[in-house]
Design an enzyme around this catalytic site. Structure first.
Site, PDB file in Angstrom:
ATOM      1  N   GLU A  22     -14.336   2.819   0.253  1.00 41.54           N
ATOM      2  CA  GLU A  22     -14.943   1.712  -0.371  1.00 41.54           C
ATOM      3  C   GLU A  22     -16.618   1.608   0.092  1.00 41.54           C
ATOM      4  OE1 GLU A  22     -12.439  -1.469   0.962  1.00 41.54           O
ATOM      5  OE2 GLU A  22     -10.573  -0.485   0.401  1.00 41.54           O
ATOM      6  N   GLU A  73      -2.822   3.990  -3.002  1.00 38.48           N
ATOM      7  CA  GLU A  73      -2.455   2.613  -2.437  1.00 38.48           C
ATOM      8  C   GLU A  73      -1.677   1.788  -3.465  1.00 38.48           C
ATOM      9  OE1 GLU A  73      -5.473   0.800   0.148  1.00 38.48           O
ATOM     10  OE2 GLU A  73      -6.252   2.555   0.579  1.00 38.48           O
TER      11      GLU A  73
HETATM   12  O1  G3I Z   1      -3.931  -5.481  15.169  1.00 34.53           O
HETATM   13  C1  G3I Z   1      -3.910  -6.900  15.180  1.00 34.53           C
HETATM   14  C2  G3I Z   1      -3.108  -7.610  16.215  1.00 34.53           C
HETATM   15  O2  G3I Z   1      -3.718  -7.332  17.363  1.00 34.53           O
HETATM   16  C3  G3I Z   1      -2.979  -9.000  15.921  1.00 34.53           C
HETATM   17  O3  G3I Z   1      -2.158  -9.598  16.919  1.00 34.53           O
HETATM   18  C4  G3I Z   1      -2.607  -9.229  14.491  1.00 34.53           C
HETATM   19  C5  G3I Z   1      -2.633 -10.884  14.451  1.00 34.53           C
HETATM   20  O4  G3I Z   1      -3.012 -11.376  13.138  1.00 34.53           O
HETATM   21  O5  G3I Z   1      -3.530  -8.837  13.555  1.00 34.53           O
HETATM   22  C6  G3I Z   1      -3.481  -7.492  13.745  1.00 34.53           C
HETATM   23  O6  G3I Z   1      -4.453  -6.957  12.648  1.00 34.53           O
HETATM   24  C7  G3I Z   1      -3.878  -6.878  11.355  1.00 34.53           C
HETATM   25  C8  G3I Z   1      -3.988  -5.420  10.906  1.00 34.53           C
HETATM   26  O7  G3I Z   1      -3.872  -5.357   9.532  1.00 34.53           O
HETATM   27  C9  G3I Z   1      -2.954  -4.699  11.776  1.00 34.53           C
HETATM   28  O8  G3I Z   1      -1.690  -4.832  11.628  1.00 34.53           O
HETATM   29  C10 G3I Z   1      -4.831  -7.604  10.556  1.00 34.53           C
HETATM   30  O9  G3I Z   1      -4.560  -9.068  11.141  1.00 34.53           O
HETATM   31  C11 G3I Z   1      -4.459  -7.433   9.184  1.00 34.53           C
HETATM   32  O10 G3I Z   1      -5.513  -8.466   8.695  1.00 34.53           O
HETATM   33  C12 G3I Z   1      -4.717  -6.106   8.905  1.00 34.53           C
HETATM   34  O11 G3I Z   1      -4.377  -6.118   7.516  1.00 34.53           O
HETATM   35  C13 G3I Z   1      -4.580  -4.857   6.942  1.00 34.53           C
HETATM   36  C14 G3I Z   1      -5.859  -4.700   5.896  1.00 34.53           C
HETATM   37  O12 G3I Z   1      -5.886  -3.367   5.367  1.00 34.53           O
HETATM   38  C15 G3I Z   1      -7.109  -4.773   6.684  1.00 34.53           C
HETATM   39  O13 G3I Z   1      -8.119  -4.782   5.869  1.00 34.53           O
HETATM   40  C16 G3I Z   1      -3.202  -4.244   6.169  1.00 34.53           C
HETATM   41  O14 G3I Z   1      -2.265  -4.439   6.992  1.00 34.53           O
HETATM   42  C17 G3I Z   1      -3.600  -2.956   5.341  1.00 34.53           C
HETATM   43  O15 G3I Z   1      -2.391  -2.912   4.532  1.00 34.53           O
HETATM   44  C18 G3I Z   1      -4.771  -3.052   4.702  1.00 34.53           C
HETATM   45  O16 G3I Z   1      -4.896  -1.747   4.055  1.00 34.53           O
HETATM   46  C19 G3I Z   1      -6.043  -1.791   3.222  1.00 34.53           C
HETATM   47  C20 G3I Z   1      -6.545  -0.174   3.280  1.00 34.53           C
HETATM   48  O17 G3I Z   1      -6.498   0.547   4.533  1.00 34.53           O
HETATM   49  C21 G3I Z   1      -7.764   0.092   2.314  1.00 34.53           C
HETATM   50  N1  G3I Z   1      -7.432  -0.450   0.988  1.00 34.53           N
HETATM   51  C22 G3I Z   1      -7.137  -1.789   0.847  1.00 34.53           C
HETATM   52  C23 G3I Z   1      -5.979  -2.113   1.751  1.00 34.53           C
HETATM   53  C24 G3I Z   1      -5.533  -3.419   1.352  1.00 34.53           C
HETATM   54  O18 G3I Z   1      -6.195  -4.365   2.105  1.00 34.53           O
END
Ligand code: G3I
Length: 373
Positions: A170, A277
């Protein structure tokens, strides 16, 4: 003479009826077998097309989703566990355990693993941009050294068990007026970090298939910029092998024409493509997070919405199959409607239903549209 002719006629009529019965029995048999064969999953229906993957957490592999994953998928992508904040949270500190668990599960079940992702503006810990002692922003030289260290450590740890890497993720801007997305990497290093990242990944594992991965390529303006970047990388001799189309789509997009134009334009680059994805949101597509609005409370997966989603999945997979010489993998982003990143994007806590399995892990109508072709 008349007797001979009537015997001939009788013979052909009997033959015709016999063949009709045989063919109708075999087609009934086929349809019947298709509907009840519980030993077959998506990966089997697509065996002569491309691997079918899914993004997972280690938790999913130890839950009741595990047997569904084994039956339907032959490729895994760690949803979050290979991202820098997870795997390299502090300088010289690596947290391999969750990603190792995903790789071990894949190996036990003959699945491929895609590595996701080495360099991304998101889910990157702040330490990489800051001087350890002063806390001030690091120089270009220091940042290059840290990116190189990260790529070298991560790629060599998984060498031989991860066959492909989303090396850079990205970096192209959504803003028509800008080429690159603004990021700390860009600010400190300039575009060179993109070129070098591929080089370091290739030097560490020359057999790995190296991807540039991005979203919203169905927008012709963004697509044109991504294609320009790929051409630039190729012209500079950068070891890039493939392009990942994330494909976070929705019931209202892409149209068949948009998707076909996209696949066609990328096919001219001479690189392979993967759908990395995939999900099809039931809401109109939005690319920016926003506050909840009144209409967001309507989160029922109605029959009318389901039909639109079935249609969209049917259209997409029809084109994926048509471009099977170009497409070397299709990966879904999350397992089932029980949990998707779209439940919190673009609106927090708005339930979405973007996948092929429902909340109870049962195949949805769209599943059968994808499997049955
Ligand atoms: O790790 C923390 C944890 O410590 C905390 O307690 C918790 C509370 O909300 O959050 C955790 O982090 C989360 C993380 O995923 C790991 O689970 C974040 O809040 C959450 O926003 C994050 O979201 C991920 C997102 O990428 C971040 O940008 C999604 O799971 C994941 O599916 C998404 O994947 C991305 C691809 O990598 C790239 N392309 C887009 C796609 C969708 O956004």
């Amino acid at each position: 003479m008349n007797l001979i002719i009537s015997n001939y006629i009788r013979f052909f009529v009997t033959l015709f009826i016999g063949l009709t019965i045989i063919f109708s029995c075999s087609s009934t048999q086929k349809a019947h077998t298709f509907a009840v064969d519980s030993n077959k999953g998506l990966k089997d229906y697509y065996q002569s097309y491309f691997p079918i993957g899914v993004a997972v957490s280690p938790h999913a592999l130890n839950s009741d989703e595990s047997s569904l994953i084994k039956l339907n998928f032959n490729s895994l992508t760690p949803e979050n566990d290979m991202k820098m904040e997870a795997i390299h949270p502090k300088e010289f500190v690596y947290n391999w355990k969750p990603a190792d668990a995903i790789v071990a599960f894949a190996q036990q079940n003959n699945m491929k693993v895609r590595g996701h992702t080495l360099v991304w503006h998101n889910q990157t810990p702040d330490w990489i941009f800051k001087d350890t002692k002063t806390g001030k922003q690091v120089t270009k030289e220091v940042l290059f050294q840290r990116i190189k260290e990260h790529i070298t450590q991560v790629v060599s740890h998984f060498k031989g068990s991860v066959y492909a890497w989303d090396v850079v993720n990205e970096v192209i801007s959504d803003d028509p007026k800008e080429f690159y997305r603004n990021s700390k990497y860009l600010e400190i290093c300039g575009e060179e970090f993109i070129f070098k990242a591929f080089q370091w990944a290739h030097e560490t594992d020359p057999n790995a298939v190296l991807f540039y991965n991005d979203y919203n390529e169905i927008d012709p303006r963004k697509r044109a910029k991504i294609i320009t970047l790929i051409k630039k990388l190729k012209a500079a001799g950068v070891p890039i092998n493939a392009v990942g189309l994330q494909s976070h789509w929705a019931v209202d997009q892409p149209t068949k024409e948009q998707l076909e134009n996209t696949l066609n334009d990328f096919s001219k680059l001479g690189l392979k493509l993967q759908i990395t994805e995939l999900d099809i949101s039931v809401y109109p597509k939005e690319h920016q997070a926003r506050e909840e609005r009144a209409e967001d409370l309507d989160t029922i997966f109605s029959a009318a919405i389901e039909e639109k989603q079935v249609e969209q999945y049917r259209m997409c997979f029809g084109l994926f199959r048509k471009y099977k010489e170009l497409i070397t993998g299709v990966t879904f982003w999350n397992v089932s409607d029980r949990e998707s990143w779209l439940d919190n994007f673009p609106v927090k806590n708005r339930k979405d239903y973007p996948l092929l399995f429902d909340k109870n892990l049962a195949p949805k109508k769209a599943y059968w549209e994808v499997a049955k072709f």
